[in-house]
Design a protein around this motif. Structure first.
Motif, PDB file in Angstrom:
ATOM      1  N   SER A   1       0.900  -1.304   0.033  1.00 59.17           N
ATOM      2  CA  SER A   1       0.064   0.058  -0.057  1.00 59.17           C
ATOM      3  C   SER A   1       0.618   1.312  -0.061  1.00 59.17           C
ATOM      4  O   SER A   1       0.542   2.090  -0.624  1.00 59.17           O
ATOM      5  CB  SER A   1      -0.963   0.126   1.312  1.00 59.17           C
ATOM      6  N   ASN A   2       1.936   1.177   1.019  1.00 59.51           N
ATOM      7  CA  ASN A   2       2.713   2.485   0.766  1.00 59.51           C
ATOM      8  C   ASN A   2       3.492   2.356  -0.450  1.00 59.51           C
ATOM      9  O   ASN A   2       3.697   3.536  -0.908  1.00 59.51           O
ATOM     10  CB  ASN A   2       3.863   2.153   1.716  1.00 59.51           C
ATOM     11  N   LEU A   3       3.741   1.304  -0.985  1.00 57.47           N
ATOM     12  CA  LEU A   3       4.700   1.475  -2.567  1.00 57.47           C
ATOM     13  C   LEU A   3       3.689   2.156  -3.504  1.00 57.47           C
ATOM     14  O   LEU A   3       4.206   3.085  -4.348  1.00 57.47           O
ATOM     15  CB  LEU A   3       4.950   0.211  -2.929  1.00 57.47           C
ATOM     16  N   PHE A   4       2.469   1.698  -3.439  1.00 57.06           N
ATOM     17  CA  PHE A   4       1.491   2.204  -4.381  1.00 57.06           C
ATOM     18  C   PHE A   4       1.120   3.682  -4.246  1.00 57.06           C
ATOM     19  O   PHE A   4       1.343   4.586  -5.094  1.00 57.06           O
ATOM     20  CB  PHE A   4       0.088   1.676  -4.246  1.00 57.06           C
TER      21      PHE A   4
ATOM     22  N   SER B   1      11.656   6.543  -8.939  1.00 54.52           N
ATOM     23  CA  SER B   1      12.522   7.174  -8.184  1.00 54.52           C
ATOM     24  C   SER B   1      11.927   7.204  -6.746  1.00 54.52           C
ATOM     25  O   SER B   1      12.955   6.909  -6.006  1.00 54.52           O
ATOM     26  CB  SER B   1      12.972   8.344  -8.698  1.00 54.52           C
ATOM     27  N   PHE B   2      10.896   8.036  -6.553  1.00 57.64           N
ATOM     28  CA  PHE B   2      10.337   8.169  -5.335  1.00 57.64           C
ATOM     29  C   PHE B   2      10.048   6.980  -4.391  1.00 57.64           C
ATOM     30  O   PHE B   2      10.331   6.768  -3.169  1.00 57.64           O
ATOM     31  CB  PHE B   2       9.266   9.064  -5.342  1.00 57.64           C
ATOM     32  N   SER B   3       9.473   5.915  -5.295  1.00 53.86           N
ATOM     33  CA  SER B   3       8.758   4.676  -4.626  1.00 53.86           C
ATOM     34  C   SER B   3      10.086   3.869  -4.145  1.00 53.86           C
ATOM     35  O   SER B   3      10.283   3.296  -3.196  1.00 53.86           O
ATOM     36  CB  SER B   3       7.938   4.061  -5.572  1.00 53.86           C
ATOM     37  N   VAL B   4      10.985   3.613  -5.162  1.00 53.75           N
ATOM     38  CA  VAL B   4      12.296   2.886  -4.609  1.00 53.75           C
ATOM     39  C   VAL B   4      12.992   3.492  -3.697  1.00 53.75           C
ATOM     40  O   VAL B   4      13.406   2.946  -2.443  1.00 53.75           O
ATOM     41  CB  VAL B   4      13.336   2.644  -5.851  1.00 53.75           C
ATOM     42  N   TYR B   5      12.899   4.971  -3.676  1.00 54.01           N
ATOM     43  CA  TYR B   5      13.761   5.480  -2.450  1.00 54.01           C
ATOM     44  C   TYR B   5      13.172   5.366  -0.990  1.00 54.01           C
ATOM     45  O   TYR B   5      13.700   5.195  -0.051  1.00 54.01           O
ATOM     46  CB  TYR B   5      13.686   7.029  -2.805  1.00 54.01           C
ATOM     47  N   GLU B   6      11.850   5.521  -1.114  1.00 51.22           N
ATOM     48  CA  GLU B   6      11.177   5.797   0.098  1.00 51.22           C
ATOM     49  C   GLU B   6      10.884   4.136   0.538  1.00 51.22           C
ATOM     50  O   GLU B   6      10.904   3.825   1.856  1.00 51.22           O
ATOM     51  CB  GLU B   6       9.707   6.104  -0.118  1.00 51.22           C
ATOM     52  N   SER B   7      10.994   3.212  -0.150  1.00 52.87           N
ATOM     53  CA  SER B   7      10.677   1.623   0.081  1.00 52.87           C
ATOM     54  C   SER B   7      12.158   1.344   0.921  1.00 52.87           C
ATOM     55  O   SER B   7      12.189   0.583   1.806  1.00 52.87           O
ATOM     56  CB  SER B   7      10.590   0.911  -1.079  1.00 52.87           C
TER      57      SER B   7
ATOM     58  N   TRP C   1      15.638   0.427   5.442  1.00 49.90           N
ATOM     59  CA  TRP C   1      16.891   0.382   6.188  1.00 49.90           C
ATOM     60  C   TRP C   1      16.670   0.782   7.269  1.00 49.90           C
ATOM     61  O   TRP C   1      17.392   0.420   8.408  1.00 49.90           O
ATOM     62  CB  TRP C   1      17.650   1.315   5.305  1.00 49.90           C
ATOM     63  N   ARG C   2      16.014   1.935   7.665  1.00 49.21           N
ATOM     64  CA  ARG C   2      15.756   2.626   8.872  1.00 49.21           C
ATOM     65  C   ARG C   2      15.071   1.654   9.890  1.00 49.21           C
ATOM     66  O   ARG C   2      15.365   1.552  11.206  1.00 49.21           O
ATOM     67  CB  ARG C   2      14.766   3.834   8.645  1.00 49.21           C
TER      68      ARG C   2
ATOM     69  N   THR D   1      22.913   6.474  -0.213  1.00 52.31           N
ATOM     70  CA  THR D   1      22.732   5.280  -0.835  1.00 52.31           C
ATOM     71  C   THR D   1      21.254   4.989  -1.321  1.00 52.31           C
ATOM     72  O   THR D   1      21.308   4.502  -2.608  1.00 52.31           O
ATOM     73  CB  THR D   1      23.067   4.224   0.085  1.00 52.31           C
ATOM     74  N   CYS D   2      20.310   5.150  -0.736  1.00 48.92           N
ATOM     75  CA  CYS D   2      18.884   5.116  -1.267  1.00 48.92           C
ATOM     76  C   CYS D   2      18.645   5.756  -2.532  1.00 48.92           C
ATOM     77  O   CYS D   2      17.859   5.280  -3.395  1.00 48.92           O
ATOM     78  CB  CYS D   2      17.672   4.892  -0.215  1.00 48.92           C
ATOM     79  N   GLY D   3      19.217   7.036  -2.196  1.00 52.27           N
ATOM     80  CA  GLY D   3      18.707   7.979  -3.464  1.00 52.27           C
ATOM     81  C   GLY D   3      19.792   7.584  -4.690  1.00 52.27           C
ATOM     82  O   GLY D   3      18.880   7.476  -6.103  1.00 52.27           O
ATOM     83  N   SER D   4      20.955   6.841  -4.564  1.00 48.87           N
ATOM     84  CA  SER D   4      21.713   6.718  -5.676  1.00 48.87           C
ATOM     85  C   SER D   4      20.918   5.407  -6.313  1.00 48.87           C
ATOM     86  O   SER D   4      20.797   5.157  -7.640  1.00 48.87           O
ATOM     87  CB  SER D   4      22.976   6.278  -5.215  1.00 48.87           C
ATOM     88  N   LEU D   5      20.536   4.361  -5.815  1.00 52.79           N
ATOM     89  CA  LEU D   5      19.843   3.342  -6.120  1.00 52.79           C
ATOM     90  C   LEU D   5      18.603   3.421  -7.007  1.00 52.79           C
ATOM     91  O   LEU D   5      18.414   3.014  -7.710  1.00 52.79           O
ATOM     92  CB  LEU D   5      19.820   2.224  -5.102  1.00 52.79           C
TER      93      LEU D   5
END
Length: 336
Positions: A143-146, A219-225, A230-231, A245-249
């Motif tokens: 749901s968060n990813l969506f 970009s945003f969904s991969v970064y947030e996920s 990680w956190r 790191t998450c931003g680069s990936l």
């Protein structure tokens, strides 16, 4: 204003006027605080985008030059893209400053673009959580990813539409090599309007919106996920390292998925420059087909290597700077 407020708080604390943060928080109404928060998000997003683009401008220009190589060249005459060879050519023929050619308009574009992008993303995300009823409940990962995907896509479309003419100007300035047809931002805007009409400033917008929506969404969904995962597993790691790191990936993921669309966008933006004949007379699918026929499937990814070299530090720096500035401005506003 912030420094004056802090000084006033410090000076007044001994007299019981404004003794601590709790009492100073009443200085601003919720309405004023909301405006300060919005301005902080806009400023943080704009500065993050401008700083990131300036750091990676040389690689960005190399990407654009490779992307447009096949427009007016024979497919047989196209040499294998070499970052070192092209960088040496730019240095020898145009000088060191040429690596930042078009960077002024990049900043002029990226400040409002990133501001609108990050700001609208935060608001689209809040709206999505509200309408789906997940605002006050713990949502599932899917749901968060969506929510992040849809909010990111809408944010990208909003930002690209609002600032498109500057993106077009930036591409045309950066693509110039030996023949200088445009001399600056205003000259480029005037020349395009005169040569191609006012709609010439929006040439390639359709392709851009088709590409930028999925690109920013990924970009945003991969970064947030990644950041959330990680956190939750390593909560004590440095926020800067996590964001970088998450931003680069996330940048690698979005660039890989949408690079052919970005290549078509660049070529569409350069159609008709200096009175040249139109190369691609069909829509998005027709243009993609034409590129594959002339240059092969590899032609769709012409310039992907410098794009990777650019996007890893670029997107990482952007997200890291945004998160850092957002926390900094939040801390400042709490002291008002």
């Amino acid at each position: 204003m912030v420094m004056q407020t802090e000084a006033r708080v410090g000076m007044s604390s001994g007299h019981g006027v404004v003794g601590n943060k709790a009492s100073s928080s009443h200085l601003l109404t919720p309405y004023q605080r909301s405006h300060i928060e919005s301005a902080s998000q806009l400023l943080a997003g704009g500065l993050a985008g401008a700083f990131s683009k300036t750091c990676t401008a040389p690689l960005s220009r190399l990407t654009i030059l490779f992307q447009v190589q096949g427009m007016h060249s024979d497919a047989a005459a196209l040499r294998k893209p070499s970052i070192l060879h092209e960088a040496s050519r730019i240095l020898n023929e145009e000088g060191l400053k040429a690596f930042w050619k078009g960077n002024l308009v990049t900043i002029a574009h990226r400040l409002p673009y990133s501001s609108v992008n990050f700001y609208s993303y935060e608001h689209y995300k809040k709206f999505m959580y509200m309408v789906t009823g997940m605002e006050n409940h713990k949502a599932s990962i899917s749901s968060n990813l969506f929510v992040h995907f849809v909010a990111g896509g809408l944010a990208g479309i909003t930002a690209a539409s609002a600032t498109y003419p500057l993106d077009l100007v930036r591409t045309r300035l950066a693509a110039q090599t030996k023949v200088i047809y445009y001399t600056g931002i205003w000259h480029t805007l005037r020349t395009i309007s005169t040569d191609e009409g006012i709609f010439g400033l929006y040439k390639g917008l359709g392709t851009t919106l088709v590409g930028v929506g999925p690109s920013i969404a990924i970009s945003f969904s991969v970064y947030e996920s990644l950041r959330s995962f990680w956190r939750s597993n390593r909560p004590h790691d440095s926020e800067i390292m996590v964001s970088l790191t998450c931003g680069s990936l996330s940048g690698i993921a979005s660039s890989t998925a949408t690079f052919p669309l970005d290549l078509v966008r660049r070529r569409k933006q350069l159609e008709g420059v200096g009175g040249r004949a139109v190369v691609y007379k069909t829509g998005l699918l027709g243009t993609l087909k034409s590129i594959v026929q002339r240059e092969g499937v590899k032609g769709l990814y012409r310039g992907i290597l410098p794009e990777y070299y650019k996007v890893v530090p670029g997107v990482g720096i952007c997200f890291m700077t945004y998160e850092t500035l957002k926390l900094y401005f939040k801390d400042l506003s709490s002291k008002l």
